[in-house]
Design an enzyme around this catalytic site. Structure first.
Site, PDB file in Angstrom:
ATOM      1  N   SER A 297       0.838  -1.210   0.000  1.00  0.00           N
ATOM      2  CA  SER A 297       0.000   0.000   0.000  1.00  0.00           C
ATOM      3  C   SER A 297       0.867   1.253   0.000  1.00  0.00           C
ATOM      4  O   SER A 297       1.798   1.375   0.787  1.00  0.00           O
ATOM      5  CB  SER A 297      -0.923   0.012   1.223  1.00  0.00           C
ATOM      6  N   GLU A 369       2.652   6.019   2.962  1.00  0.00           N
ATOM      7  CA  GLU A 369       3.325   5.235   3.983  1.00  0.00           C
ATOM      8  C   GLU A 369       4.633   4.631   3.477  1.00  0.00           C
ATOM      9  O   GLU A 369       5.432   4.144   4.271  1.00  0.00           O
ATOM     10  CB  GLU A 369       2.422   4.117   4.514  1.00  0.00           C
TER      11      GLU A 369
END
Length: 375
Positions: A297, A369
């Protein structure tokens, strides 16, 4: 002779430290992107890591500590400092219950003399109670899950298939299928610089010390070296998929079980946990996590936005968008994949495109992230 060359000569004196110059960083990341590191250092244990970091901190040399390299994008120009790898620090063991001073939140040095660590063998017998696993930061999450499942220890199956290391999972407070690493991590050991020397610390963390994909180590200079997991085993069979009722039926007959049936029950439990772990891996495969080099992700989810980042990016019409060799995955909009020859610049440009469009079209500030490393 440069500072890096001088410090490399010191590292050569330790047989538990391996060094290499101009190491290609693309070999050490899941994205397969990145130039060369001026010096690449692998430490085999905490003592050698302390030696390495003591010299680096004292000489104020730029560095980056690398675990599994699954959430990192190195610059195309490489890294002009020292990259320190912890992957050789990968032992996993079962910790017997011992009395210790729980109020001692931080100290220098490990209580090795007070801890009786039983290195688990293939024939280890695991009793149905809270168990404590200890692993070094460089142990892969996959090896940790496999270690537990093979010994009938429940509580880590959701992390099956998660790339990276235990140390990286702690650093990012990894979250998989609604379970966070902070749900099972109890005591963390780390090293840090106290202004004069490298010191060892250890602390028992409470759940309140952690956040969504954030740990007490995120964006600090503390380097995780070891993790203790507490895995409650009481009634853990209720967490195992109901299709494995044979295990619970076998346990019901436990009072009359012979030694052979106990071994059979243990085998059933192991198989149940292993199958459950495989199901989580299958779910990852269905999402396309392993089809191309990637870093998982790209953006964190934000509940205030009302939907996951992947759905938001899809609504922007960016699913499948491609720049150079990097593409927003056609199968999952919150994953950027390396279709071949992708550069850090390609990935960064896509990330900036998504952030800009999310702000312009939806008013959302997406937070990535993945970590871009450049020097």
């Amino acid at each position: 002779m440069s500072n890096i060359e001088q410090i490399a000569q010191k590292f050569k004196s330790c047989d538990k430290i391996k060094i290499s110059f101009d190491e290609k960083l693309c070999r050490h990341t899941s994205f397969k992107i990145g130039g060369e590191a001026a010096l690449f250092v692998e430490a085999e244990d905490v003592d050698s890591l302390c030696f390495v970091m003591n010299e680096i901190w004292r000489e104020k040399i730029p560095y980056f500590v690398l675990g599994g390299g699954t959430n990192v994008v190195f610059a195309d120009e490489g890294f002009a400092g020292i990259v320190v790898s912890t992957k050789k620090m990968n032992t996993i063991s079962i910790l017997e219950n011992v009395e210790e001073n729980e109020s001692d939140a931080s100290f220098c040095g490990f209580r090795e003399a007070k801890m009786r660590v039983a290195l688990a063998s293939e024939n280890s017998v695991v009793s149905p109670q809270d168990l404590r696993l200890i692993c070094e930061a460089g142990a892969s999450t996959n090896s940790l899950v496999n270690f537990a499942c093979e010994r009938g220890i429940a509580g880590l199956e959701e992390f099956a298939g998660l790339p990276g290391t235990a140390g990286g999972a702690v650093y990012m407070n990894a979250r998989c299928f609604e379970k966070e690493i902070s749900d099972v991590a109890r005591k963390i050991s780390w090293i840090e610089w106290d202004g004069e020397k490298c010191v060892r610390r250890e602390k028992i963390f409470s759940k309140e010390d952690w956040g969504y994909k954030k740990s007490p180590f995120t964006r600090t200079r503390k380097i995780v070296t070891r993790v203790e997991f507490v895995l409650p085993q009481k009634n853990s069979e209720e967490k195992i998929d109901a299709s494995f009722c044979t295990f619970r039926e076998a346990k019901t007959r436990g009072a009359q079980a012979s030694e052979n049936s106990s071994a059979s029950m243990k085998d059933l439990r192991q198989k149940s946990l292993q199958e459950r772990a495989r199901e989580f891996v299958a779910l990852r495969k269905q999402k396309g996590h392993f089809e191309f080099p990637c870093a998982g992700s790209v953006f964190k989810n934000n509940r205030a936005f009302g939907e996951p980042s992947g759905k938001i990016i899809e609504s922007l019409g960016l699913k499948g968008a491609q720049i150079g060799g990097a593409q927003i995955a056609p199968f999952h909009a919150n994953i950027i994949i390396n279709k071949g020859g992708a550069t850090c610049s390609d990935v960064r440009t896509l990330v900036e495109l998504v952030k800009r469009e999310a702000k312009n079209q939806r008013g959302f500030d997406l937070e990535e992230e993945i970590i871009f490393v450049q020097l």
